[in-house]
Design a protein around this motif. Structure first.
Motif, PDB file in Angstrom:
ATOM      1  N   ARG A  26      -4.815  21.608  19.164  1.00 37.48           N
ATOM      2  CA  ARG A  26      -5.295  20.670  20.065  1.00 37.48           C
ATOM      3  C   ARG A  26      -6.514  20.704  21.072  1.00 37.48           C
ATOM      4  NH1 ARG A  26       0.223  20.300  23.531  1.00 37.48           N
ATOM      5  NH2 ARG A  26      -0.154  22.502  23.027  1.00 37.48           N
TER       6      ARG A  26
ATOM      7  N   PHE B  51      -9.078  19.795  18.605  1.00 34.61           N
ATOM      8  CA  PHE B  51      -9.139  18.286  18.758  1.00 34.61           C
ATOM      9  C   PHE B  51      -9.768  17.375  19.783  1.00 34.61           C
ATOM     10  CE2 PHE B  51      -6.939  14.092  19.325  1.00 34.61           C
ATOM     11  CZ  PHE B  51      -6.970  13.662  18.254  1.00 34.61           C
ATOM     12  N   ARG B  52      -9.593  17.832  20.978  1.00 35.20           N
ATOM     13  CA  ARG B  52      -9.823  17.133  22.234  1.00 35.20           C
ATOM     14  C   ARG B  52     -11.459  17.482  22.459  1.00 35.20           C
ATOM     15  NH1 ARG B  52      -5.303  19.572  26.045  1.00 35.20           N
ATOM     16  NH2 ARG B  52      -3.535  18.273  25.237  1.00 35.20           N
TER      17      ARG B  52
ATOM     18  N   ALA C 212     -13.803  18.162  19.946  1.00 36.99           N
ATOM     19  CA  ALA C 212     -14.479  18.008  18.823  1.00 36.99           C
ATOM     20  C   ALA C 212     -15.795  17.322  18.784  1.00 36.99           C
ATOM     21  CB  ALA C 212     -13.622  17.227  17.592  1.00 36.99           C
ATOM     22  N   TYR C 213     -15.611  16.128  19.558  1.00 33.37           N
ATOM     23  CA  TYR C 213     -16.975  15.177  19.819  1.00 33.37           C
ATOM     24  C   TYR C 213     -17.809  16.096  20.690  1.00 33.37           C
ATOM     25  CZ  TYR C 213     -14.508  11.269  17.907  1.00 33.37           C
ATOM     26  OH  TYR C 213     -13.685  10.216  17.044  1.00 33.37           O
TER      27      TYR C 213
ATOM     28  N   ARG D   4     -11.461  14.449  13.461  1.00 31.55           N
ATOM     29  CA  ARG D   4     -11.201  13.863  14.746  1.00 31.55           C
ATOM     30  C   ARG D   4     -11.383  12.363  14.699  1.00 31.55           C
ATOM     31  NH1 ARG D   4      -9.425  11.138  18.496  1.00 31.55           N
ATOM     32  NH2 ARG D   4      -9.854  11.653  20.788  1.00 31.55           N
TER      33      ARG D   4
ATOM     34  N   HIS E  93      -8.351  11.056  12.386  1.00 34.21           N
ATOM     35  CA  HIS E  93      -6.931  11.181  12.580  1.00 34.21           C
ATOM     36  C   HIS E  93      -6.547  10.206  13.453  1.00 34.21           C
ATOM     37  CE1 HIS E  93      -3.392  13.450  14.503  1.00 34.21           C
ATOM     38  NE2 HIS E  93      -3.669  13.015  15.237  1.00 34.21           N
TER      39      HIS E  93
ATOM     40  N   PHE F  19      -5.367  15.834  11.324  1.00 35.37           N
ATOM     41  CA  PHE F  19      -6.557  16.307  11.966  1.00 35.37           C
ATOM     42  C   PHE F  19      -6.548  17.893  11.346  1.00 35.37           C
ATOM     43  CE2 PHE F  19      -8.476  19.395  15.054  1.00 35.37           C
ATOM     44  CZ  PHE F  19      -9.889  19.034  15.028  1.00 35.37           C
TER      45      PHE F  19
ATOM     46  N   GLY G 134      -4.276  13.712  21.304  1.00 28.15           N
ATOM     47  CA  GLY G 134      -4.245  15.103  21.228  1.00 28.15           C
ATOM     48  C   GLY G 134      -3.131  15.822  22.029  1.00 28.15           C
TER      49      GLY G 134
END
Length: 384
Positions: free
Chosen positions: A77, A80-81, A83-84, A134, A137, A311, A380
């Motif tokens: 997670r 995921f959070r 990723a950017y 990301r 998803h 994801f 997330g």
């Protein structure tokens, strides 16, 4: 308690010891075997010496192994959070190459950090797949069918591709586009949209040709006719073919390759290391190495199929595809069926950033495996 809820709570409360137990040790062993092949070939390339390549590669692999395990143990997670954030940091590094990058082999691709020459384009191969996984998803299949929802991921792809192409680095640019294409396809983008892009790309080839550097044009022409310049642009290809042919079925033996040890074969420790392996261990050794890569790819795709959230599924598929592209392009390049574009052989070729980036990618795949039963919401969080 429903089964899904139990699985999710079990993953959320998983201790460090449980995560270590959940590590895919078969994957770790495969990586060590491939790295061992690399150490042996670098030892041979240096005529029976651990310096300057094998010893440095061993230290880098040790560091990469630690990084991989740390990345694998971090909750998926978090990847995921952030990723950017990771993507834009990598994009910033690509931009920094234009300002403070160092030049090597006629291209400006590296940032000298003192202890390592960082190649941001290698980092971007992983960061881009993270960002695309990301984005997709949180997008439904209905939305993916709408062209407007593809503008953001297309922008995520075009920005780094343009910066890498400016360096110039055609090989990495192609890998960014193909790796992203795999994520797009697996996310549910219709095939006819890929057909439009393909036709548009083919139509743009005559225009793009005008913007290529002379050495890039020479590589393409040499690929089409290797004998046109045997002492110049075609030298790499011809020497590689001689090495492949002389290896035959069983090879000449470890450290007995004439093309490499008499310095006829250029870049024997980096891009053309597979050619040296084929000369010394022949077809049998080459197929053995291909078998190890096949198992590594099988692990990556199998983990993707077992993941219970989009994801992790897209991330594993994208990173496994990236590994496939490394292997395929490098081997096709040294066998003369693809233009020479400077793509290393994963875990075998000498190199710092490429090795550490590959180990990070393997860590992310393992993180997807450890947390494979976790369902992730669009924000997330774990879904019950």
């Amino acid at each position: 308690m429903p089964a899904d809820t139990f699985l999710n709570s079990r993953n959320t409360e998983m201790t460090l010891r449980q995560k270590i137990w959940q590590l895919n040790w078969g994957l770790v062993i495969l990586l060590c075997l491939l790295a061992g092949v690399g150490f042996a070939m670098l030892y041979s390339a240096a005529n029976g010496s651990v310096s300057p390549w094998a010893s440095r590669q061993l230290v880098r692999f040790g560091l990469g192994l630690v990084i991989m395990l740390i990345v694998a143990l971090i909750d998926v997670r978090y990847w995921f959070r952030y990723a950017y954030l990771i993507y834009f940091a990598s994009l910033g590094l690509l931009g920094a190459v234009e300002v403070m990058g160092t030049i090597g082999m006629g291209a400006q691709r590296w940032i000298d950090l003192g202890f390592i020459r960082l190649q941001p384009s290698e980092v971007m191969k992983v960061s881009l797949i993270l960002a695309l996984a990301r984005y997709f998803h949180g997008v439904s299949m209905e939305d993916i069918g709408r062209p407007t929802y593809l503008l953001v991921p297309l922008a995520l792809v075009v920005a780094p591709a343009a910066l890498v192409l400016k360096q110039p680095d055609l090989g990495t640019t192609g890998m960014l586009l193909l790796g992203a294409g795999a994520v797009f396809f697996c996310a549910g983008v219709r095939w006819w949209k890929f057909a439009i892009v393909f036709v548009g790309g083919c139509a743009a080839v005559p225009v793009a040709w005008q913007f290529l550097h002379e050495y890039q044009k020479a590589r393409v022409m040499t690929f089409l006719n290797p004998g046109s310049d045997p002492l110049g642009a075609g030298y790499h290809n011809l020497q590689a073919m001689i090495a492949f042919g002389s290896g035959a079925i069983t090879g000449k033996g470890f450290m007995q390759g004439t093309q490499s040890h008499l310095n006829f074969l250029p870049e024997k420790h980096t891009d053309f290391i597979f050619t040296m392996l084929a000369e010394e261990f022949g077809l049998i050794g080459s197929l053995g190495l291909l078998g190890l890569y096949f198992l590594l790819l099988a692990y990556g795709f199998a983990i993707a199929f077992r993941a219970r959230n989009q994801f992790a599924r897209l991330l594993s598929i994208g990173l496994a595809t990236n590994l496939f592209l490394y292997v395929f392009i490098n081997m096709a390049m040294v066998m003369g069926v693809f233009p020479v574009v400077g793509v290393p052989l994963p875990l075998v070729s000498y190199g710092g950033t490429a090795l550490l980036t590959m180990m990070t990618a393997m860590g992310l795949i393992m993180s997807c495996y450890i947390h494979r039963d976790m369902r992730i919401s669009r924000r997330g969080t774990v879904e019950s």
